[in-house]
Design a protein around this motif. Structure first.
Motif, PDB file in Angstrom:
ATOM      1  N   LEU A 174      78.437  11.839  20.767  1.00  0.00           N
ATOM      2  CA  LEU A 174      79.577  11.129  20.205  1.00  0.00           C
ATOM      3  C   LEU A 174      79.728  11.514  18.736  1.00  0.00           C
ATOM      4  CD1 LEU A 174      78.902   7.570  21.701  1.00  0.00           C
ATOM      5  CD2 LEU A 174      80.453   9.326  22.583  1.00  0.00           C
ATOM      6  N   GLU A 175      80.928  11.442  18.240  1.00  0.00           N
ATOM      7  CA  GLU A 175      81.190  11.817  16.854  1.00  0.00           C
ATOM      8  C   GLU A 175      80.563  10.817  15.882  1.00  0.00           C
ATOM      9  OE1 GLU A 175      85.362  12.120  16.335  1.00  0.00           O
ATOM     10  OE2 GLU A 175      85.605  13.805  17.721  1.00  0.00           O
ATOM     11  N   TYR A 208      81.436   6.986  15.402  1.00  0.00           N
ATOM     12  CA  TYR A 208      82.044   6.490  16.639  1.00  0.00           C
ATOM     13  C   TYR A 208      81.368   5.178  17.023  1.00  0.00           C
ATOM     14  CZ  TYR A 208      84.188   6.464  21.247  1.00  0.00           C
ATOM     15  OH  TYR A 208      84.929   6.125  22.351  1.00  0.00           O
ATOM     16  N   THR A 256      73.674   8.105  22.793  1.00  0.00           N
ATOM     17  CA  THR A 256      74.850   8.606  22.077  1.00  0.00           C
ATOM     18  C   THR A 256      74.856  10.122  21.970  1.00  0.00           C
ATOM     19  OG1 THR A 256      73.822   8.614  19.877  1.00  0.00           O
ATOM     20  CG2 THR A 256      74.783   6.512  20.648  1.00  0.00           C
ATOM     21  N   PRO A 273      76.984   7.883  15.354  1.00  0.00           N
ATOM     22  CA  PRO A 273      77.608   7.027  16.345  1.00  0.00           C
ATOM     23  C   PRO A 273      76.660   5.901  16.738  1.00  0.00           C
ATOM     24  CG  PRO A 273      76.747   8.981  17.400  1.00  0.00           C
ATOM     25  CD  PRO A 273      76.517   9.154  15.921  1.00  0.00           C
TER      26      PRO A 273
END
Length: 314
Positions: free
Chosen positions: A166-167, A170, A198, A219
């Motif tokens: 995930l960014e 996030y 994540t 994230p």
């Protein structure tokens, strides 16, 4: 991330989700009370292949990657092969002996309920300012030494979203947690140990460099997950990032607003820097996201946390 949380909104969440007194005025283990003996017996039945996954990052990895109040593990030998070579031992019996020096929160670990305070308030109403550098006689990690066992569930949010990681920043919402569980065909139950993947940690494994690991953006869970965790009555939550909650997650007066609710108000134990890559791959392969989970902390009286090597057994 959403707009900065106000002090008032955080305090309202604190009061609304507080478990103070729920299990008695003397309680020191919080949401671990949600694990019943029959839950542990049922969790043992999840072992079908006898495959064991160690979820602790090796202690030689420099997760604390910049000058910080925490340092990486210092591992030294008092007796080693050189002592054998120099003939310091009498007779035919020789041995090695070593020592480790590490902060309790520097690698894969549990946070004790003595770890985080909200305006000096500790879980179940204790005033943290009463206790000094000899540790905490209440809410210490030793109170959990025989409690960290039960049904584990992995929510592989990164895989569910179709990404390796995930960014940064996030924030995983409650709706996404529910959708991920539904897609995996797994139900979150009271007393579960919920692990969140994540993909954040795997970035650092891939590049072979931990620079910025415990200080940068990451994230993680959205602040609203406080409500999800309370509604589900989970025993504990852990993640593969360094704070469980998304970073940064600024709140007025709180650099870690989620921490400021789940530990001192809810009495929820949380685990950070879990190694989930191999477990996640296996879960994706066989479609089974529940397992027997065991992760006892060190029996460290008064400790605010403990390094661990959690075990997921399928």
């Amino acid at each position: 991330m959403s707009d900065k949380l106000t002090k008032q909104s955080i305090e309202e969440t604190f009061r609304e989700l507080s478990n103070w007194g729920r299990w008695g005025e003397e309680d020191e283990v919080g949401t671990l009370n949600n694990v019943r003996p029959e839950d542990i017996v049922a969790a043992a039945g999840l072992i079908r292949r006898g495959k064991v996954f160690g979820l602790g990052v090796p202690l030689d990895q420099p997760l604390q990657s910049v000058p910080h109040k925490r340092w990486n593990t210092i591992h030294t030998f008092m007796q080693d092969g050189a002592d054998v070579a120099t003939g310091m031992f009498e007779g035919r019996l020789q041995y090695a002996d070593d020592a480790i020096n590490l902060p309790t929160h520097s690698s894969t670990h549990w946070d004790a309920l003595a770890h985080v305070f909200n305006d000096g308030r500790m879980y179940n109403g204790h005033d943290a300012r009463r206790f000094g550098s000899k540790g905490f006689p209440v809410n210490g990690i030793e109170k959990m030494a025989n409690r960290m066992v039960g049904r584990g569930v992995l929510l592989d949010v990164a895989r569910f979203k179709g990404v390796d990681s995930l960014e940064d920043e996030y924030a995983i919402t409650n709706a996404e947690l529910d959708a991920c569980a539904a897609a995996q065909g797994v139900e979150i139950r009271a007393g579960d140990f919920v692990l969140i993947r994540t993909g954040y940690q795997e970035r650092f494994w891939s590049r072979g460099d931990w620079a910025g690991h415990t200080t940068g953006m990451a994230p993680g869970l959205h602040f609203e997950s406080c409500y999800w965790l309370k509604e589900k009555d989970v025993a504990a939550v852990a993640a593969d990032n360094y704070a469980v909650e998304a970073r940064p997650a600024e709140g007025e007066g709180f650099s870690y607003p989620w921490h400021g609710v789940v530990i001192p108000a809810m009495g929820l134990t949380m685990g950070e820097m879990f190694y989930l890559r191999e477990l996640a791959a296996d879960c994706a392969q066989d479609g089974v996201y529940e397992f027997f989970f065991c992760a006892p902390p060190l029996n460290l009286p008064g400790g605010s946390g403990s390094p661990i090597n959690p075990q997921a057994i399928k």
